[in-house]
Design a protein around this motif. Structure first.
Motif, PDB file in Angstrom:
ATOM      1  N   ALA A 304       0.534  -1.659   0.246  1.00  0.00           N
ATOM      2  CA  ALA A 304      -0.058   0.057  -0.062  1.00  0.00           C
ATOM      3  C   ALA A 304       0.638   1.236  -0.156  1.00  0.00           C
ATOM      4  O   ALA A 304       2.106   1.209   0.704  1.00  0.00           O
ATOM      5  N   HIS A 305       0.672   2.423  -0.485  1.00  0.00           N
ATOM      6  CA  HIS A 305       1.558   3.331   0.097  1.00  0.00           C
ATOM      7  C   HIS A 305       0.213   4.205   1.065  1.00  0.00           C
ATOM      8  O   HIS A 305      -0.772   4.218   1.155  1.00  0.00           O
ATOM      9  N   VAL A 306       1.361   4.874   1.496  1.00  0.00           N
ATOM     10  CA  VAL A 306       1.239   5.806   2.649  1.00  0.00           C
ATOM     11  C   VAL A 306       0.805   6.884   2.614  1.00  0.00           C
ATOM     12  O   VAL A 306       1.713   8.367   2.080  1.00  0.00           O
ATOM     13  N   ASN A 307      -0.507   7.581   2.674  1.00  0.00           N
ATOM     14  CA  ASN A 307      -0.420   9.468   3.032  1.00  0.00           C
ATOM     15  C   ASN A 307      -0.601   9.974   4.008  1.00  0.00           C
ATOM     16  O   ASN A 307      -1.293   9.685   4.861  1.00  0.00           O
ATOM     17  N   LEU A 308       0.622  10.093   4.225  1.00  0.00           N
ATOM     18  CA  LEU A 308       1.196  10.852   5.716  1.00  0.00           C
ATOM     19  C   LEU A 308       0.334  12.551   5.479  1.00  0.00           C
ATOM     20  O   LEU A 308       0.165  13.068   4.733  1.00  0.00           O
TER      21      LEU A 308
END
Ligand code: SAH
Ligand code: SF4
Length: 381
Positions: A304-308
């Motif tokens: 998954a890609h993490v969006n902070l």
């Protein structure tokens, strides 16, 4: 189980009809089937707002349509920040409920402002029942689900406004279900709206450019994997362990991480699509580096890609955003672990993420005005 919607528009919303349902109704009323497609073209390709503008539709059919359907689900109350990165449209629904739709313009490096990427952030419910501790939408509780036609109508509002400014094409790049409400709690209406937005006879907007964001309703995530339209999924994670997530998201007690993560994995594997993990950084609550370590492992396992998202202050709530050094340190742990991640810097997205605040503000003003009016009347008597 879906809760009952008490409000029902007197006439069904035109923007909630599919080509099949409209064709069936038109034929039953004695008009030729092809007329339904003509009507859809006026709505979704020409963005008209009145029956009268459908010039190739016979008068008798227009009269019948008018007697049978509500054309516009909502009226525009105000637009805030029209010349800004983020443009908020406050819409009043047929029952008086206020909802927000936000247009976010991301300026692209090296190109003019006109060529910025545009995202529409839509609401799926009036208020939200999930009560996440950091969110403006949950502050006022849950009022009701939005109908499919009310969701589609939000997108059309922006289309019309932008079409006036720009000459060609669908005037935006992405649709995200990140406004007010929990889209998966309003599953059937959200899916119907996506079908209409995606259909060739509708807005013909690509499923890959539609993102549904959820706080983590496990049964619905599993059901989503079976849907015919393929769209993107974002999970509002905001905590990498149960104790942290429990503290800020009550939904975690019902669907803790050991249930949520396998469901997300099953979705990702079934759809072959990278999902996004949304992670708000709140000072001293979930921004410890131990959380970053565990989050890296989760993200890598799920591909998954993490969006902070640095927390956006909500009036009346005590949380604050960590300073830049803490934000960077958290991000660095993810990067060092090789987890795909970005940190949101755009001013616009911060404001959009806190969707629900404008509604609260106007609602409070209206209640105060009503109260004043009532007091004024009482004093007059
Ligand atoms: N109910 C869904 C979709 C709406 S919330 C969900 O929770 O995913 C959309 C996103 O905005 C979520 O990731 C949510 O956590 C985030 N958000 C809410 N309040 C915020 C705030 N004050 N600052 C930053 N992001 C916020
Ligand atoms: Fe509802 Fe999403 Fe806000 Fe939580 S973050 S209260 S689920 S809108």
């Amino acid at each position: 189980m879906q809760k009952l919607i008490k409000f029902k528009p007197i006439k069904p919303l035109l923007t909630g009809e599919t080509l099949d349902t409209l064709t069936a109704a038109v034929v039953e009323a004695g008009f030729p089937a092809f007329r339904a497609l003509q009507v859809m073209e006026w709505v979704y390709k020409q963005y008209v707002t009145t029956w009268g503008e459908m010039v190739n539709v016979p008068k008798a059919l227009k009269e019948w349509l008018e007697s049978r359907y509500t054309f516009q689900a909502s009226s525009l109350v105000l637009v805030k920040g029209a010349s800004d990165v983020t443009e908020k449209h406050l819409l009043r629904q047929g029952d008086g409920s206020l909802i927000e739709t936000v247009l976010i313009r991301y300026p692209q490096r090296g190109v003019g402002a006109d060529e910025s990427r545009k995202t529409i952030c839509v609401s799926s419910q009036v208020g939200c029942a999930y009560g996440c501790k950091f969110c403006a939408s949950g502050l006022d509780g849950w009022k009701r689900h939005l109908f499919a036609g009310e969701i589609v109508d939000q997108v059309l509002h922006i289309c019309r406004a932008e079409a006036k400014r720009e000459a060609d094409g669908v005037p935006f790049d992405n649709i995200v279900f990140m406004g007010m409400g929990e889209p998966l709690a309003n599953y059937d209406h959200v899916m119907r709206a996506i079908t209409i937005l995606n259909a060739p006879w509708g807005l013909h907007f690509g499923g890959r450019r539609i993102t549904v964001s959820t706080s983590g309703l496990v049964p619905e995530i599993l059901k989503l994997a079976e849907e015919p339209v393929s769209f993107r999924l974002a999970i509002s994670l905001h905590g990498a362990t149960n104790p942290v997530r429990d503290k800020i998201m009550p939904v975690n007690r019902k669907y803790p991480l050991e249930m949520l993560l396998p469901a997300v994995k099953a979705f990702a594997e079934k759809r072959g699509r990278m999902i996004t993990l949304e992670y708000i950084l709140i000072d001293g609550i979930n921004d410890g580096l131990d959380q970053a370590e565990i989050l890296s492992k989760i993200a890598k396992d799920l591909h998954a890609h993490v969006n902070l998202i640095p927390y956006n202050k909500v009036e009346g709530l005590r949380w604050v955003r960590p300073n830049i050094m803490r934000q960077t340190a958290f991000h660095d742990v993810l990067k060092a672990a090789g987890a795909s991640s970005t940190i949101r810097k755009e001013k616009g997205h911060d404001i959009a993420a806190a969707c629900g605040q404008l509604r609260l503000q106007v609602q409070q003003e209206e209640t105060a005005a009503e109260k004043q009016g009532a007091e004024g009347l009482a004093a007059d008597e």
